[in-house]
Scaffold this active site. Structure first.
Site, PDB file in Angstrom:
ATOM      1  N   CYS A 180      18.132  13.146 -41.089  1.00  0.00           N
ATOM      2  CA  CYS A 180      19.263  13.721 -40.337  1.00  0.00           C
ATOM      3  C   CYS A 180      20.092  14.653 -41.224  1.00  0.00           C
ATOM      4  CB  CYS A 180      20.165  12.612 -39.809  1.00  0.00           C
ATOM      5  SG  CYS A 180      19.358  11.478 -38.696  1.00  0.00           S
TER       6      CYS A 180
HETATM    7  C1  BEZ Z   1      16.553   9.540 -41.136  1.00  0.00           C
HETATM    8  O1  BEZ Z   1      17.279  10.371 -40.653  1.00  0.00           O
HETATM    9  O2  BEZ Z   1      16.056   9.699 -42.258  1.00  0.00           O
HETATM   10  C2  BEZ Z   1      16.215   8.282 -40.388  1.00  0.00           C
HETATM   11  C3  BEZ Z   1      17.092   7.756 -39.460  1.00  0.00           C
HETATM   12  C4  BEZ Z   1      16.788   6.575 -38.806  1.00  0.00           C
HETATM   13  C5  BEZ Z   1      15.597   5.952 -39.063  1.00  0.00           C
HETATM   14  C6  BEZ Z   1      14.708   6.489 -39.979  1.00  0.00           C
HETATM   15  C7  BEZ Z   1      15.019   7.663 -40.654  1.00  0.00           C
END
Ligand code: BEZ
Length: 213
Positions: free
Chosen positions: A45
């Site tokens: 994200c």
């Molecule tokens: C991420 O943004 O890296 C992420 C968010 C939730 C679960 C797995 C990865």
């Protein structure tokens, strides 16, 4: 209930990092991209929000406002933005919705519990100036989205909203377009003064109508 193409994008009020908004009023007069993230302070994200911040000028050029959503509080988002700017060499200045009660996430069906328990998946909604949903995308948490592709498809959406054309596989702005099947050859001669080529009666190509050569 899932939101389908052609539906009116549900209106809502929300707290954001830029203050409270009413969604329809906020996007008035332009296009909007509403995109969700599973959680604050997560790695993929962080890269996605940095990528969109760095493409902000491209969205502005297309009269597209961007707004993100994550199911955390606005104060958490504000702390996270500092990390995003630092690590992604960005200056994030679009709103991020705080949705700890998952009000908007549920309204837009962004929670897919069989994939990701209680967090939003990576949803994208492209909404036209008429407030209708023009495109939806759903990615899992493990795959960051390609925002160059989002800009490419927005170019297609904006072009095909204006002219009776569609865009072929892997089309890029400037390349030939396909004449909509509902347009007769006689009409096509008038609508596309630069001419068209009929590869098959149903497969007619014409130069991109709004590009001068
Ligand atoms: C991420 O943004 O890296 C992420 C968010 C939730 C679960 C797995 C990865």
């Amino acid at each position: 209930m899932a939101i389908r193409l052609g539906d009116t994008a549900p209106d809502f009020t929300a707290e954001t990092t830029k203050g409270p908004i009413q969604f329809h009023q906020w996007m008035e007069g332009g296009w909007a991209v509403l995109f969700s993230h599973p959680k604050d302070f997560t790695p993929v994200c962080t890269t996605e929000l940095g990528a969109v911040a760095n493409l902000k000028g491209e969205f502005d050029k297309r009269n597209v406002k961007v707004i993100a959503l994550s199911v955390d509080k606005v104060d958490d988002h504000k702390g996270w933005i500092k990390d995003i700017n630092e690590t992604q060499n960005a200056n994030l200045d679009f709103p991020i919705i705080g949705d700890p009660e998952r009000k908007i996430a549920n309204l837009y069906d962004m929670i897919h519990p069989n994939a990701l328990d209680n967090m939003t998946v990576r949803s994208v909604f492209v909404i036209g100036p008429d407030k209708k949903v023009k495109l939806t995308l759903t990615y899992p948490a493990s795959a960051g989205r390609n925002f160059d592709e989002l800009l490419r498809v927005i170019d297609s959406l904006q072009l095909t909203a204006q002219f009776s054309v569609a865009t072929p596989a892997n089309w890029k702005p400037g390349q030939d377009c396909i004449i909509s099947p509902s347009v007769t050859d006689e009409e096509a001669k008038k609508k596309f003064p630069r001419g068209f080529k009929a590869i098959k009666p149903y497969l007619r190509v014409t130069p991109q109508p709004n590009i001068k050569v």
